[in-house]
Design a protein around this motif. Structure first.
Motif, short mmCIF file in Angstrom:
data_model
loop_
_atom_site.label_atom_id
_atom_site.label_comp_id
_atom_site.label_asym_id
_atom_site.label_seq_id
_atom_site.Cartn_x
_atom_site.Cartn_y
_atom_site.Cartn_z
N ARG A 1 48.88 75.87 36.71
CA ARG A 1 48.64 76.76 35.56
C ARG A 1 47.91 78.04 35.96
NH1 ARG A 1 45.35 74.77 32.02
NH2 ARG A 1 44.84 72.79 33.00
N ASP B 1 50.80 82.51 39.68
CA ASP B 1 51.65 83.57 39.14
C ASP B 1 53.12 83.20 39.27
OD1 ASP B 1 49.60 85.56 38.51
OD2 ASP B 1 49.29 85.64 40.69
N VAL B 2 53.42 82.43 40.28
CA VAL B 2 54.80 82.02 40.53
C VAL B 2 54.78 80.78 41.42
CG1 VAL B 2 55.04 83.47 42.59
CG2 VAL B 2 57.08 82.84 41.30
N VAL C 1 55.47 78.52 34.05
CA VAL C 1 55.29 79.27 35.29
C VAL C 1 56.65 79.51 35.93
CG1 VAL C 1 54.19 79.31 37.56
CG2 VAL C 1 53.02 78.23 35.62
N THR D 1 59.59 80.01 38.44
CA THR D 1 59.80 79.25 39.67
C THR D 1 61.05 79.74 40.39
OG1 THR D 1 58.76 77.31 38.68
CG2 THR D 1 60.15 76.94 40.61
N GLY E 1 63.14 79.95 33.07
CA GLY E 1 62.07 80.14 34.03
C GLY E 1 62.43 79.82 35.46
N THR F 1 56.56 84.40 34.12
CA THR F 1 55.23 83.82 33.89
C THR F 1 54.40 84.73 32.99
OG1 THR F 1 55.30 82.82 36.10
CG2 THR F 1 53.17 82.91 35.01
#
Length: 400
Positions: A275, A278-279, A301, A303, A320, A344
């Motif tokens: 959490r 950033d990635v 987040v 990915t 995402g 994100t």
């Protein structure tokens, strides 16, 4: 008054090892729900030691046991003795084609439920020895298995047989995730822990140290981000391996990012660390339904992951996921990291959690399918019946 349970189901589950891997974590998350429904789980690990993992204490807390049973010439006799002592209703093996061996031994002991569970795609190149081994394992499973499960369609296609849809014993049982676990906070401020500034991009990858995870790709990706004017750090979370760790460090030194690659080892606060990312970068080239992709997506987040069937399966159902070719150059990964980081930044945790709770990956769905299979197998035992209680006392280990 004491609760009387007439329909308790005893399951012997065979796994490779107890570690912080996907199979073990998914089993750990299901256990409280299964125990609350009357399932007693006993684990056999095929490693020579029980190993550090989330299951040993959890299984014992729910009335089960963990037995280390290394693969040697004594394995068949030892497993037969254990089967005779426990008299399980189900043998559930998470060992790909080798699952045929413990299931065959279960059949010899008259175990009514014999479940094979495929967790990976196994789509890598096979030499003659591996092809012969797989062929024997597949034939054995066709004879002894009562249920054949896969964590995704591709895990059955590549792991078991391309024609699995014509076999009524086969079904896809998606890995469920426990969002409560992922939302537990971490005791660490990740940026402070690794010495990253507020402007730095924090890239996290979660997975054990093994060749197919390709963790050594992270340093060249950081270097490619640097060339794009992006200051970034890579955080690697998961059990280490001396040779693999050294390969990562050597790649970091070669790319000139040695001070920006951080190996944290196994952690129990994975969700809390994710959490703060950033990635997430998931360069693995061999997966089934990768938790290393599903977990960050559930948290909102962004990915980046290699183009694998299980990754595409997730990306088609949840936003995402940015997919790149398995053999893509670091520069391609770096561009994808920029795209994933933008996701994100534009996604709130609440929206991601609500979306995930309504998805096919919700953990209660996985628990319900396991229970249906186990109950059907246990019902073949004489005298087995539904759970009854003489008091309103809650079941031990409800975990709710």
């Amino acid at each position: 008054m004491r609760a009387v349970v007439t329909g308790r189901i005893r399951v012997l589950r065979v796994v490779g090892e107890l570690n912080f891997g996907g199979t073990e974590m998914r089993t750990a998350e299901l256990l409280p729900r299964l125990a609350a429904a009357g399932v007693e789980l006993h684990l056999v690990t095929l490693s020579d030691t029980v190993g550090p993992g989330p299951l040993a204490d959890l299984v014992a807390g729910h009335g089960g046991t963990v037995t280390a049973m290394p693969l040697d010439v004594r394995f068949p006799a030892r497993l037969l003795r254990l089967l005779g002592r426990l008299r399980p209703d189900v043998v559930h093996a998470d060992c790909a084609n080798f699952s045929g061996v413990p299931l065959a031994l279960g059949a010899l002991r008259g175990v009514p439920g014999r479940v094979a569970h495929f967790r990976g795609d196994d789509n890598s190149h096979r030499n003659l020895r591996r092809r012969v081994y797989r062929s024997i394992g597949e034939r054995l499973l066709r004879i002894v298995a009562t249920d054949i499960l896969g964590v995704s369609p591709s895990s059955l296609t590549f792991g078991f047989h391309p024609g699995w849809r014509d076999d009524p014993r086969c079904q896809v049982v998606l890995n469920g995730l426990d969002l409560d676990r992922l939302h537990r906070p971490s005791p660490d401020d990740l940026r402070a822990l690794i010495g990253a500034s507020a402007a730095d991009l924090v890239c996290v990858t979660v997975g054990r140290a093994s060749p197919e995870k390709r963790r050594w790709l992270l340093p060249p990706i950081l270097a490619a981000l640097r060339d794009r004017g992006v200051s970034a750090h890579a955080v690697l979370v998961g059990p280490g391996d001396r040779a693999d760790d050294e390969r990562v460090r050597a790649a970091a030194a070669a790319a000139g990012v040695g001070d920006r690659v951080h190996l944290l080892g196994p952690r129990e606060d994975v969700g809390g660390l994710l959490r703060q990312a950033d990635v997430v970068v998931h360069p693995s080239c061999l997966e089934g339904l990768p938790g290393g992709v599903l977990e960050p997506v559930a948290l909102g987040v962004g990915t980046v992951a290699a183009d694998l069937p299980g990754v595409r399966f997730i990306g088609e159902r949840l936003p995402g996921v940015t997919i790149v070719d398995v053999d893509a150059a670091p520069q391609v990964w770096a561009r994808a990291v920029d795209e994933a980081a933008a996701h994100t930044a534009s996604t709130t945790a609440g929206v991601a959690a609500a979306r995930f709770a309504d998805s096919v990956f919700a953990i209660d769905r996985a628990a319900a399918i396991h229970l249906e299979i186990y109950r059907r197998s246990a019902s073949a035992r004489p005298g087995w019946g539904p759970v009854s209680r003489e008091s309103s006392r809650p079941p031990v280990g409800s975990g709710r």
